[in-house]
Structure formats: C-alpha cells, structure tokens
Design a protein around this motif. Structure first.
Motif, PDB file in Angstrom:
ATOM      1  N   TYR A   1      39.540  36.789  42.379  1.00  0.00           N
ATOM      2  CA  TYR A   1      38.396  35.882  41.120  1.00  0.00           C
ATOM      3  C   TYR A   1      38.103  36.899  40.039  1.00  0.00           C
ATOM      4  CZ  TYR A   1      38.702  31.596  43.266  1.00  0.00           C
ATOM      5  OH  TYR A   1      39.145  29.922  43.855  1.00  0.00           O
ATOM      6  N   VAL A   2      38.269  38.423  40.684  1.00  0.00           N
ATOM      7  CA  VAL A   2      37.547  39.327  39.658  1.00  0.00           C
ATOM      8  C   VAL A   2      38.959  39.982  38.402  1.00  0.00           C
ATOM      9  CG1 VAL A   2      36.938  41.647  40.175  1.00  0.00           C
ATOM     10  CG2 VAL A   2      36.089  39.719  41.456  1.00  0.00           C
TER      11      VAL A   2
ATOM     12  N   GLN B   1      36.735  48.381  33.847  1.00  0.00           N
ATOM     13  CA  GLN B   1      36.890  47.948  35.130  1.00  0.00           C
ATOM     14  C   GLN B   1      36.321  48.988  36.359  1.00  0.00           C
ATOM     15  OE1 GLN B   1      40.763  46.937  35.873  1.00  0.00           O
ATOM     16  NE2 GLN B   1      41.062  45.879  34.380  1.00  0.00           N
TER      17      GLN B   1
ATOM     18  N   LEU C   1      31.076  46.288  43.484  1.00  0.00           N
ATOM     19  CA  LEU C   1      31.422  44.833  43.950  1.00  0.00           C
ATOM     20  C   LEU C   1      31.967  45.902  45.343  1.00  0.00           C
ATOM     21  CD1 LEU C   1      33.830  42.996  41.703  1.00  0.00           C
ATOM     22  CD2 LEU C   1      31.256  42.279  43.033  1.00  0.00           C
TER      23      LEU C   1
ATOM     24  N   VAL D   1      32.547  47.743  37.988  1.00  0.00           N
ATOM     25  CA  VAL D   1      32.342  46.154  38.483  1.00  0.00           C
ATOM     26  C   VAL D   1      32.841  47.312  40.268  1.00  0.00           C
ATOM     27  CG1 VAL D   1      33.653  44.463  38.615  1.00  0.00           C
ATOM     28  CG2 VAL D   1      33.250  45.580  36.150  1.00  0.00           C
ATOM     29  N   TYR D   2      34.124  47.721  39.954  1.00  0.00           N
ATOM     30  CA  TYR D   2      34.456  47.741  41.302  1.00  0.00           C
ATOM     31  C   TYR D   2      33.828  48.157  42.415  1.00  0.00           C
ATOM     32  CZ  TYR D   2      38.988  45.013  40.338  1.00  0.00           C
ATOM     33  OH  TYR D   2      39.504  43.136  40.030  1.00  0.00           O
TER      34      TYR D   2
ATOM     35  N   LEU E   1      38.315  38.217  35.778  1.00  0.00           N
ATOM     36  CA  LEU E   1      38.015  38.281  34.757  1.00  0.00           C
ATOM     37  C   LEU E   1      37.782  39.160  33.458  1.00  0.00           C
ATOM     38  CD1 LEU E   1      35.045  36.526  36.644  1.00  0.00           C
ATOM     39  CD2 LEU E   1      36.230  35.956  35.133  1.00  0.00           C
ATOM     40  N   ILE E   2      38.345  40.268  34.190  1.00  0.00           N
ATOM     41  CA  ILE E   2      38.323  41.586  33.952  1.00  0.00           C
ATOM     42  C   ILE E   2      39.795  42.444  33.802  1.00  0.00           C
ATOM     43  CG2 ILE E   2      35.458  41.994  34.925  1.00  0.00           C
ATOM     44  CD1 ILE E   2      36.972  44.039  36.837  1.00  0.00           C
TER      45      ILE E   2
ATOM     46  N   ILE F   1      37.027  38.612  45.587  1.00  0.00           N
ATOM     47  CA  ILE F   1      36.984  39.684  44.377  1.00  0.00           C
ATOM     48  C   ILE F   1      38.644  39.822  44.205  1.00  0.00           C
ATOM     49  CG2 ILE F   1      36.675  42.027  44.594  1.00  0.00           C
ATOM     50  CD1 ILE F   1      33.470  40.002  44.984  1.00  0.00           C
TER      51      ILE F   1
END
Length: 71
Positions: free
Chosen positions: A30-31, A43, A50, A46-47, A34-35, A27
């Motif tokens: 890579y995340v 954001q 995750l 999303v977090y 992307l964001i 996480i």
C-alpha cells in the motif's frame, strides 16, 4: 534464570515472524501507491519511520516471552 523451557518462546518467535511478515507485506503493497511519485528524499523519511515503528511493541512482547507477564 529458568531451568525449564517455556512454550512462550517458540510461540512468540513464530508470532513475531508472522506479524512482521504481514506488516512488511502491507507496507510493500500500500505505501508505494501513496508515495511512489514523491521524490526519493521525501520517501526516505517515510520508509525510515515505517521501518522503525515495528520496534515500539517489541519490548513488551519480549518481556512476555521471557516472564509471562504483560506489565
């Protein structure tokens, strides 16, 4: 309640530690790519998702650690 310790508990705890470390590293790697350019309020959900998604398999895993059954 069991009288004897079982090998599943220490192995399960080590496995959980390894899996959560790998998940966190993936996480963190890579995340943000992307964001990372999104606004902070975009954001956050999303977090949040995750951060909670790793809890989904946890119940079955803990049942296996305690009983040895997968279902």
């Amino acid at each position: 309640m069991r009288d004897q310790p079982t090998w599943r508990i220490p192995v399960g705890l080590l496995g959980l530690l390894v899996a959560l470390t790998a998940y966190g590293l993936i996480i963190a790697r890579y995340v943000p790519e992307l964001i990372g350019t999104w606004p902070g309020l975009a954001q956050a959900p999303v977090y949040l998702v995750l951060g909670l998604i790793w809890l989904l398999p946890l119940r079955r895993f803990l049942i296996w650690m305690e009983t040895g059954r997968t279902r």
